[in-house]
Motif scaffolding. Sequence first.
Motif, PDB file in Angstrom:
ATOM      1  N   VAL A   1      22.088 -18.543  -1.541  1.00  0.00           N
ATOM      2  CA  VAL A   1      21.119 -17.666  -0.880  1.00  0.00           C
ATOM      3  C   VAL A   1      21.038 -16.336  -1.619  1.00  0.00           C
ATOM      4  CG1 VAL A   1      20.618 -16.389   1.243  1.00  0.00           C
ATOM      5  CG2 VAL A   1      21.520 -18.729   1.372  1.00  0.00           C
ATOM      6  N   PRO A   2      19.845 -15.929  -2.062  1.00  0.00           N
ATOM      7  CA  PRO A   2      19.717 -14.625  -2.720  1.00  0.00           C
ATOM      8  C   PRO A   2      20.167 -13.514  -1.762  1.00  0.00           C
ATOM      9  CG  PRO A   2      17.732 -15.940  -3.027  1.00  0.00           C
ATOM     10  CD  PRO A   2      18.564 -16.660  -2.008  1.00  0.00           C
TER      11      PRO A   2
ATOM     12  N   ALA B   1      28.501 -14.069  -1.967  1.00  0.00           N
ATOM     13  CA  ALA B   1      29.084 -15.250  -2.606  1.00  0.00           C
ATOM     14  C   ALA B   1      28.203 -15.740  -3.747  1.00  0.00           C
ATOM     15  CB  ALA B   1      29.282 -16.357  -1.570  1.00  0.00           C
ATOM     16  N   THR B   2      26.898 -15.654  -3.563  1.00  0.00           N
ATOM     17  CA  THR B   2      25.961 -16.034  -4.629  1.00  0.00           C
ATOM     18  C   THR B   2      26.156 -15.136  -5.843  1.00  0.00           C
ATOM     19  OG1 THR B   2      24.321 -16.811  -3.022  1.00  0.00           O
ATOM     20  CG2 THR B   2      23.519 -16.261  -5.219  1.00  0.00           C
TER      21      THR B   2
ATOM     22  N   PHE C   1      26.246 -26.756 -12.384  1.00  0.00           N
ATOM     23  CA  PHE C   1      27.148 -26.006 -11.510  1.00  0.00           C
ATOM     24  C   PHE C   1      26.355 -25.541 -10.305  1.00  0.00           C
ATOM     25  CE2 PHE C   1      28.869 -21.624 -10.423  1.00  0.00           C
ATOM     26  CZ  PHE C   1      29.857 -22.131  -9.570  1.00  0.00           C
ATOM     27  N   ALA C   2      26.799 -25.927  -9.107  1.00  0.00           N
ATOM     28  CA  ALA C   2      26.160 -25.512  -7.860  1.00  0.00           C
ATOM     29  C   ALA C   2      27.076 -24.544  -7.131  1.00  0.00           C
ATOM     30  CB  ALA C   2      25.868 -26.728  -6.983  1.00  0.00           C
ATOM     31  N   HIS C   3      26.507 -23.502  -6.550  1.00  0.00           N
ATOM     32  CA  HIS C   3      27.292 -22.467  -5.889  1.00  0.00           C
ATOM     33  C   HIS C   3      27.950 -22.929  -4.600  1.00  0.00           C
ATOM     34  CE1 HIS C   3      25.272 -18.731  -7.959  1.00  0.00           C
ATOM     35  NE2 HIS C   3      25.735 -19.617  -8.821  1.00  0.00           N
ATOM     36  N   ASN C   4      27.579 -24.123  -4.103  1.00  0.00           N
ATOM     37  CA  ASN C   4      28.337 -24.705  -2.986  1.00  0.00           C
ATOM     38  C   ASN C   4      28.235 -26.227  -3.034  1.00  0.00           C
ATOM     39  OD1 ASN C   4      25.860 -25.336  -1.756  1.00  0.00           O
ATOM     40  ND2 ASN C   4      26.524 -24.694   0.268  1.00  0.00           N
ATOM     41  N   ASP C   5      29.033 -26.897  -2.214  1.00  0.00           N
ATOM     42  CA  ASP C   5      29.077 -28.354  -2.226  1.00  0.00           C
ATOM     43  C   ASP C   5      27.799 -28.985  -1.696  1.00  0.00           C
ATOM     44  OD1 ASP C   5      31.627 -28.508  -3.313  1.00  0.00           O
ATOM     45  OD2 ASP C   5      32.620 -28.573  -1.366  1.00  0.00           O
ATOM     46  N   GLU C   6      27.177 -28.351  -0.713  1.00  0.00           N
ATOM     47  CA  GLU C   6      25.963 -28.935  -0.152  1.00  0.00           C
ATOM     48  C   GLU C   6      24.885 -29.082  -1.219  1.00  0.00           C
ATOM     49  OE1 GLU C   6      25.382 -30.012   3.397  1.00  0.00           O
ATOM     50  OE2 GLU C   6      27.449 -30.224   2.710  1.00  0.00           O
TER      51      GLU C   6
END
Length: 309
Positions: free
Chosen positions: A168-169, A173-174, A222-227
């Motif tokens: 999320v912009p 964490a992003t 690379f994804a910033h979260n597992d979802e």
Amino acid sequence: MKKLTILLVSVMMIVLAGCSLEPPGWAKPDSAGSNGQKKIGLSVSTLNNPFFVSLKDGVVAEAKKQGIQVIVVDAQNDSAKQTNDVDDLIQQGVDALLINPADSAAISTAVQSANSVGIPVITLDRSADKGDVAALVASDNVKGGQMAAEYFVEHLGEGAKVIELEGVPGASATRERGKGFHEVADQKLDVIAKQSADFDRSKGLNVMENLLQGNPDVQAVFAHNDEMALGAIEAIQSSGKNIPVIGFDGNDDAIKSIQDGKLTATVAQQPVLIGQLAVQAALDVLDGKQVEKSIPAELKLVTKENANN
């Protein structure tokens, strides 16, 4: 004369009782309860994500253990709703606020509102840009981003072409996961595309489908979260390609996907521990103890080799 004196004293008492030191328009929150039980409010960015459900479970379990009442509200990834939710918690007279921000900038107003009435704020997983936060309980997101990039360098070699799915912009964490990733990737990898998918699985699928069409030579994701990572895996499998994907969080679905040979790895956090540590920090603050501004929770890179451990 005696009656007149009594009358004057009564009028003065009424006038003094009507005076208030609180600012105009400020409503005093309700009492936390006559039984003396502490009451904390937990505002979660979204409960439509297994990671934050686990984080909530950690808070609730620790609060129950400590004999604390906890009120949980779900912002549904809506920063305006979260601000209203926090205002409602303040009016309910919570002793402390635990906030997992949907947007680190937007939540600042709510944090400052809590500050103005003396309610301590603990943030979980993500920070607030402004306001006085007693402690941030979170994993080292920068380090986690570095771990993902270093894995690609080690297994694919320098110059590997990588796509980045951003969260999320505006969420800290992003920013932090991206910062850590690029500290390594900008030197040793080739990030050919990046786009936000809002930490959401279905958006991860749709964004990845589009990025695959425009970047057929991609070698890793690379994804910033597992979802988002799990959504990306669906898109990659549908395309017939075999591209390694690393997520971030370590939720149950991601671990199972790794065990099944689909997801390559995840930078695993400990959401239950984050929730527990946040409750403990809130209690320490309420007891007048000194707490660290940043309370870390350990990270672990989970791959097929250690996914069963």
